[in-house]
Scaffold this motif. Structure first.
Motif, mmCIF file in Angstrom:
data_model
loop_
_atom_site.group_PDB
_atom_site.id
_atom_site.type_symbol
_atom_site.label_atom_id
_atom_site.label_comp_id
_atom_site.label_asym_id
_atom_site.label_seq_id
_atom_site.Cartn_x
_atom_site.Cartn_y
_atom_site.Cartn_z
ATOM 1 N N TYR A 147 16.517 58.321 23.411
ATOM 2 C CA TYR A 147 16.551 57.219 22.452
ATOM 3 C C TYR A 147 17.201 57.740 21.183
ATOM 4 N N ASP A 148 18.329 57.156 20.805
ATOM 5 C CA ASP A 148 19.073 57.644 19.641
ATOM 6 C C ASP A 148 18.729 56.887 18.356
ATOM 7 N N GLY A 149 17.681 56.085 18.398
ATOM 8 C CA GLY A 149 17.285 55.324 17.222
ATOM 9 C C GLY A 149 17.639 53.857 17.317
ATOM 10 N N THR A 150 18.647 53.551 18.119
ATOM 11 C CA THR A 150 19.042 52.155 18.288
ATOM 12 C C THR A 150 18.991 51.710 19.750
ATOM 13 N N GLU A 151 19.297 52.633 20.673
ATOM 14 C CA GLU A 151 19.296 52.281 22.088
ATOM 15 C C GLU A 151 19.023 53.504 22.953
ATOM 16 N N TYR A 152 18.673 53.227 24.198
ATOM 17 C CA TYR A 152 18.447 54.303 25.157
ATOM 18 C C TYR A 152 19.765 54.721 25.782
ATOM 19 N N LEU A 153 19.933 56.022 25.983
ATOM 20 C CA LEU A 153 21.127 56.568 26.609
ATOM 21 C C LEU A 153 20.711 57.373 27.832
ATOM 22 N N THR A 183 24.778 53.540 28.373
ATOM 23 C CA THR A 183 23.734 52.687 27.819
ATOM 24 C C THR A 183 23.010 52.023 28.991
ATOM 25 N N ILE A 184 21.932 51.333 28.693
ATOM 26 C CA ILE A 184 21.195 50.639 29.743
ATOM 27 C C ILE A 184 22.079 49.573 30.383
ATOM 28 N N LYS A 185 22.855 48.873 29.587
ATOM 29 C CA LYS A 185 23.738 47.834 30.115
ATOM 30 C C LYS A 185 24.796 48.441 31.035
ATOM 31 N N GLU A 186 25.396 49.544 30.622
ATOM 32 C CA GLU A 186 26.406 50.213 31.448
ATOM 33 C C GLU A 186 25.798 50.739 32.743
ATOM 34 N N THR A 187 24.580 51.256 32.642
ATOM 35 C CA THR A 187 23.895 51.751 33.838
ATOM 36 C C THR A 187 23.618 50.606 34.797
ATOM 37 N N ALA A 188 23.195 49.464 34.287
ATOM 38 C CA ALA A 188 22.934 48.295 35.125
ATOM 39 C C ALA A 188 24.218 47.847 35.830
ATOM 40 N N GLU A 189 25.328 47.851 35.118
ATOM 41 C CA GLU A 189 26.606 47.485 35.720
ATOM 42 C C GLU A 189 27.007 48.501 36.791
ATOM 43 N N TYR A 190 26.776 49.772 36.501
ATOM 44 C CA TYR A 190 27.108 50.853 37.430
ATOM 45 C C TYR A 190 26.321 50.715 38.730
ATOM 46 N N LEU A 191 25.050 50.313 38.613
ATOM 47 C CA LEU A 191 24.188 50.166 39.784
ATOM 48 C C LEU A 191 24.227 48.768 40.389
ATOM 49 N N SER A 192 24.861 47.845 39.720
ATOM 50 C CA SER A 192 24.901 46.436 40.134
ATOM 51 C C SER A 192 23.503 45.839 40.237
ATOM 52 N N VAL A 193 22.706 46.093 39.207
ATOM 53 C CA VAL A 193 21.351 45.536 39.112
ATOM 54 C C VAL A 193 21.197 44.894 37.740
ATOM 55 N N PRO A 194 20.186 44.037 37.573
ATOM 56 C CA PRO A 194 19.960 43.436 36.253
ATOM 57 C C PRO A 194 19.543 44.483 35.208
ATOM 58 N N VAL A 195 19.844 44.190 33.966
ATOM 59 C CA VAL A 195 19.487 45.077 32.857
ATOM 60 C C VAL A 195 17.974 45.276 32.812
ATOM 61 N N SER A 196 17.216 44.218 33.098
ATOM 62 C CA SER A 196 15.749 44.320 33.054
ATOM 63 C C SER A 196 15.224 45.344 34.057
ATOM 64 N N THR A 197 15.896 45.493 35.194
ATOM 65 C CA THR A 197 15.482 46.481 36.192
ATOM 66 C C THR A 197 15.632 47.897 35.644
ATOM 67 N N VAL A 198 16.753 48.163 35.000
ATOM 68 C CA VAL A 198 16.985 49.489 34.425
ATOM 69 C C VAL A 198 15.992 49.741 33.295
ATOM 70 N N GLU A 199 15.728 48.738 32.473
ATOM 71 C CA GLU A 199 14.754 48.892 31.382
ATOM 72 C C GLU A 199 13.375 49.246 31.933
ATOM 73 N N LYS A 200 12.974 48.588 33.017
ATOM 74 C CA LYS A 200 11.669 48.887 33.616
ATOM 75 C C LYS A 200 11.627 50.306 34.157
ATOM 76 N N LEU A 201 12.728 50.755 34.791
ATOM 77 C CA LEU A 201 12.771 52.115 35.312
ATOM 78 C C LEU A 201 12.684 53.148 34.190
ATOM 79 N N VAL A 202 13.296 52.859 33.062
ATOM 80 C CA VAL A 202 13.222 53.758 31.907
ATOM 81 C C VAL A 202 11.798 53.773 31.357
ATOM 82 N N GLN A 203 11.174 52.610 31.247
ATOM 83 C CA GLN A 203 9.808 52.526 30.730
ATOM 84 C C GLN A 203 8.816 53.232 31.638
ATOM 85 N N LYS A 204 9.038 53.145 32.961
ATOM 86 C CA LYS A 204 8.155 53.809 33.923
ATOM 87 C C LYS A 204 8.496 55.288 34.093
ATOM 88 N N ARG A 205 9.514 55.724 33.365
ATOM 89 C CA ARG A 205 10.004 57.106 33.399
ATOM 90 C C ARG A 205 10.532 57.513 34.769
#
Length: 76
Positions: A32-38, A4-26
């Motif tokens: 997207y499984d309907g509830t969250e990004y994987l 998940t985005i949260k797990e990825t943020a923990e894996y990279l040791s960055v804030p969740v918002s950073t991972v969300e921005k990277l996903v949005q910028k592709r």
């Protein structure tokens, strides 16, 4: 294995918002499984390895000494 985005943020040791921005910028591919990004972990790891190789290449190029120009004469 998907993260998940949260797990990825923990894996990279960055804030969740950073991972969300990277996903949005592709910058990071995600499903997207309907509830969250994987994020597919193996694909993500491959991307990280490629980025590290690129950084090392740039470092090598920047650290390479500049050859002396034979045409330049010191007139002092």
């Amino acid at each position: 294995m998907y993260l998940t985005i949260k797990e990825t943020a923990e894996y990279l040791s960055v804030p969740v918002s950073t991972v969300e921005k990277l996903v949005q910028k592709r910058k990071i591919r995600a499903l997207y499984d309907g509830t969250e990004y994987l994020i597919y972990k193996d694909q993500f790891n491959t991307h990280l390895r490629q980025m590290e190789k690129y950084k090392q290449l740039v470092e090598e190029i920047l650290n390479e000494p500049i050859p002396e120009d034979l045409d330049v004469k010191d007139e002092d």
